[in-house]
Design a protein around this motif. Structure first.
Motif, mmCIF file in Angstrom:
data_model
loop_
_atom_site.group_PDB
_atom_site.id
_atom_site.type_symbol
_atom_site.label_atom_id
_atom_site.label_comp_id
_atom_site.label_asym_id
_atom_site.label_seq_id
_atom_site.Cartn_x
_atom_site.Cartn_y
_atom_site.Cartn_z
ATOM 1 N N PRO A 1 27.825 53.891 29.604
ATOM 2 C CA PRO A 1 27.494 52.846 28.639
ATOM 3 C C PRO A 1 28.426 51.649 28.674
ATOM 4 N N ALA A 2 29.689 51.870 29.029
ATOM 5 C CA ALA A 2 30.654 50.761 28.996
ATOM 6 C C ALA A 2 31.343 50.533 30.328
ATOM 7 N N GLY A 3 31.354 51.549 31.183
ATOM 8 C CA GLY A 3 32.034 51.405 32.451
ATOM 9 C C GLY A 3 33.543 51.428 32.290
ATOM 10 N N SER A 4 34.233 51.194 33.376
ATOM 11 C CA SER A 4 35.692 51.165 33.362
ATOM 12 C C SER A 4 36.170 49.821 32.837
ATOM 13 N N PRO A 5 37.121 49.797 31.883
ATOM 14 C CA PRO A 5 37.574 48.516 31.341
ATOM 15 C C PRO A 5 38.396 47.719 32.350
ATOM 16 N N GLY A 6 38.500 46.439 32.090
ATOM 17 C CA GLY A 6 39.333 45.585 32.920
ATOM 18 C C GLY A 6 38.521 44.803 33.935
ATOM 19 N N PRO A 7 39.204 43.970 34.705
ATOM 20 C CA PRO A 7 40.655 43.787 34.694
ATOM 21 C C PRO A 7 41.119 42.911 33.520
ATOM 22 N N ALA A 8 42.314 43.228 33.037
ATOM 23 C CA ALA A 8 42.895 42.470 31.938
ATOM 24 C C ALA A 8 43.696 41.287 32.473
ATOM 25 N N ASN A 9 43.830 40.265 31.646
ATOM 26 C CA ASN A 9 44.730 39.139 31.918
ATOM 27 C C ASN A 9 44.356 38.364 33.173
ATOM 28 N N VAL A 10 43.050 38.346 33.499
ATOM 29 C CA VAL A 10 42.631 37.686 34.736
ATOM 30 C C VAL A 10 42.967 36.198 34.767
ATOM 31 N N PRO A 11 42.653 35.412 33.754
ATOM 32 C CA PRO A 11 42.963 33.980 33.880
ATOM 33 C C PRO A 11 44.429 33.702 34.190
ATOM 34 N N THR A 12 45.331 34.433 33.521
ATOM 35 C CA THR A 12 46.757 34.203 33.742
ATOM 36 C C THR A 12 47.159 34.515 35.181
ATOM 37 N N VAL A 13 46.680 35.651 35.699
ATOM 38 C CA VAL A 13 47.025 36.032 37.071
ATOM 39 C C VAL A 13 46.464 35.017 38.065
ATOM 40 N N LEU A 14 45.221 34.593 37.862
ATOM 41 C CA LEU A 14 44.623 33.630 38.794
ATOM 42 C C LEU A 14 45.397 32.323 38.813
ATOM 43 N N VAL A 15 45.822 31.879 37.635
ATOM 44 C CA VAL A 15 46.531 30.600 37.555
ATOM 45 C C VAL A 15 47.948 30.708 38.096
ATOM 46 N N THR A 16 48.698 31.711 37.635
ATOM 47 C CA THR A 16 50.097 31.785 38.036
ATOM 48 C C THR A 16 50.248 32.061 39.527
ATOM 49 N N LYS A 17 49.320 32.800 40.105
ATOM 50 C CA LYS A 17 49.405 33.102 41.535
ATOM 51 C C LYS A 17 48.494 32.205 42.383
ATOM 52 N N ARG A 18 47.778 31.295 41.702
ATOM 53 C CA ARG A 18 46.886 30.344 42.392
ATOM 54 C C ARG A 18 45.940 31.069 43.360
ATOM 55 N N LEU A 19 45.267 32.079 42.821
ATOM 56 C CA LEU A 19 44.388 32.898 43.648
ATOM 57 C C LEU A 19 43.012 32.275 43.782
ATOM 58 N N ALA A 20 42.391 32.507 44.911
ATOM 59 C CA ALA A 20 40.981 32.166 45.115
ATOM 60 C C ALA A 20 40.195 33.461 44.988
ATOM 61 N N MET A 21 39.286 33.524 44.011
ATOM 62 C CA MET A 21 38.513 34.740 43.737
ATOM 63 C C MET A 21 37.041 34.387 43.782
ATOM 64 N N GLN A 22 36.303 35.045 44.678
ATOM 65 C CA GLN A 22 34.897 34.684 44.864
ATOM 66 C C GLN A 22 34.017 35.917 44.941
ATOM 67 N N GLY A 23 32.909 35.875 44.205
ATOM 68 C CA GLY A 23 31.885 36.896 44.315
ATOM 69 C C GLY A 23 30.743 36.391 45.185
ATOM 70 N N PHE A 24 29.997 37.325 45.760
ATOM 71 C CA PHE A 24 28.878 36.926 46.623
ATOM 72 C C PHE A 24 27.916 38.091 46.779
ATOM 73 N N ILE A 25 26.706 37.784 47.238
ATOM 74 C CA ILE A 25 25.784 38.802 47.730
ATOM 75 C C ILE A 25 25.404 38.421 49.152
ATOM 76 N N VAL A 26 25.029 39.411 49.920
ATOM 77 C CA VAL A 26 24.853 39.201 51.354
ATOM 78 C C VAL A 26 23.768 38.176 51.667
ATOM 79 N N PHE A 27 22.737 38.072 50.800
ATOM 80 C CA PHE A 27 21.631 37.172 51.095
ATOM 81 C C PHE A 27 22.018 35.697 50.958
ATOM 82 N N ASP A 28 23.214 35.436 50.427
ATOM 83 C CA ASP A 28 23.728 34.065 50.433
ATOM 84 C C ASP A 28 23.887 33.538 51.858
ATOM 85 N N PHE A 29 24.005 34.460 52.813
ATOM 86 C CA PHE A 29 24.323 34.085 54.191
ATOM 87 C C PHE A 29 23.165 34.390 55.149
#
Length: 340
Positions: free
Chosen positions: A255-283
């Motif tokens: 019903p709820a799945g595994s929680p998280g990830p927590a604190n994502v905006p902070t981690v993305l900003v402080t580490k300047r990460l590029a995070m991208q989702g996709f599905i195969v048919f995009d290509f």
């Protein structure tokens, strides 16, 4: 014709699960013999049925495809043989890929099937040359772009997509660390597929183990799990690291799945990460070039193929339950009928 005498069976989703999926949520039925195709249609006999974690997600809500409804045959990607056609120009005996559902036969518009140029075992067109292999290719080779000397971490690394993605990163010269839920799977990844290190996420020391195996940080993280594992990986990322997401299986079964990830905006900003989702048919336009690469890498032994083939349509429900609990190695599929 053979399809007029064969039994026609289907597996229905009897009700949408509110908690963990189990085989009691399915029912096998016998249907009347399939009719002849109408104008522009093909009648397809299912040979191989893909078992995918996405099937569980589709029971919860619409995603990039329609939600599954109780009382209907389960949807599923299939490899099938055309046994009859009506004005389509597709010769009976042609192997096609299609959304054929969990059933022995499917009547489909010819425009919805794709001819398969069979090269080697047909199962390879469900695994390394199918959607899972292509997902690994575009996620790792196209988006993650690992470079020699970098550290790449792959979740669900003994699964259909992760096992190929890790080998693609290794081929690029990266140091590859796999995450699975089994010590036996980890031994296989290191001994057979050349992973440099592995970590068991079911271990009480998982966070510590991952940090130790990635002492210099993670440059590329390939994720199909989400939840706690993604959260742990994010906290070990290097500055300007790349995170590629093709699924979130920890969120699907329950019903709820595994929680998280927590604190994502902070981690993305402080580490300047590029995070991208996709599905195969995009290509989709790049599929031919990707398949050419994958075929060459498999032929050269740079990519080894892991497959888990179950026998008989009736085994599909238990196969999906096994998949969601991590009970498979490599691409999981069901052989519904003989190849020809």
């Amino acid at each position: 014709m053979r399809h007029m005498t064969d039994s026609h069976r289907a597996i229905l989703l009897t009700d949408r699960p509110r908690g963990k999926l189990n085989v009691g949520h399915f029912r096998e039925i016998t249907l009347p013999p399939p009719g002849e195709p109408g104008p522009g249609e093909v009648l397809c006999r299912t040979i191989l049925l893909s078992i995918s974690p996405g099937s569980r997600a589709w029971m919860q809500q619409s995603t990039y495809r329609d939600e599954l409804r109780a009382g209907e045959p389960m949807s599923g990607y299939t490899l099938a043989e055309v046994v009859a056609e009506n004005g389509t120009g597709i010769t009976p005996g042609t192997i096609v890929s299609c959304e054929g559902a969990w059933q022995t036969y499917s009547l489909l518009p010819a425009a919805s099937v794709q001819r398969v140029d069979v090269r080697g075992p047909l199962t390879h067109h469900m695994s390394v040359f199918g959607a899972t292999g292509l997902t690994a290719y575009f996620g790792m080779h196209g988006l993650g772009t690992p470079r020699r000397g970098e550290t790449v971490v792959v979740s669900a690394a003994a699964g259909a997509t992760g096992s190929v993605a890790g080998q693609i990163a290794r081929r690029a010269g990266a140091r590859v660390v796999g995450i699975t839920g089994s010590d036996a799977k980890n031994r296989l990844l290191e001994a057979e597929l050349g992973f440099d290190a592995t970590v068991n996420h079911r271990s009480a020391s998982f966070e510590k183990d991952l940090a130790e195996e990635c002492g210099g940080g993670i440059d590329v993280y390939f994720d199909s799990v989400g939840g706690r594992i993604l959260e742990t990986a994010l906290h070990n990322m290097n500055l300007h690291g790349r995170v590629v997401c093709c699924g979130a299986v920890s969120q699907y079964d329950g019903p709820a799945g595994s929680p998280g990830p927590a604190n994502v905006p902070t981690v993305l900003v402080t580490k300047r990460l590029a995070m991208q989702g996709f599905i195969v048919f995009d290509f989709a336009e790049s599929f031919p070039a990707a398949l050419s690469d994958l075929e060459a890498w498999v032929s050269a032994g740079d990519v080894k193929v892991l497959e888990d083939v179950r026998e008989g349509l009736q085994s599909a429900p238990s196969a999906l339950v096994d998949l969601l609990s991590g009970g498979n190695v490599g691409k999981l599929m069901v052989r519904v009928g003989p190849d020809s």
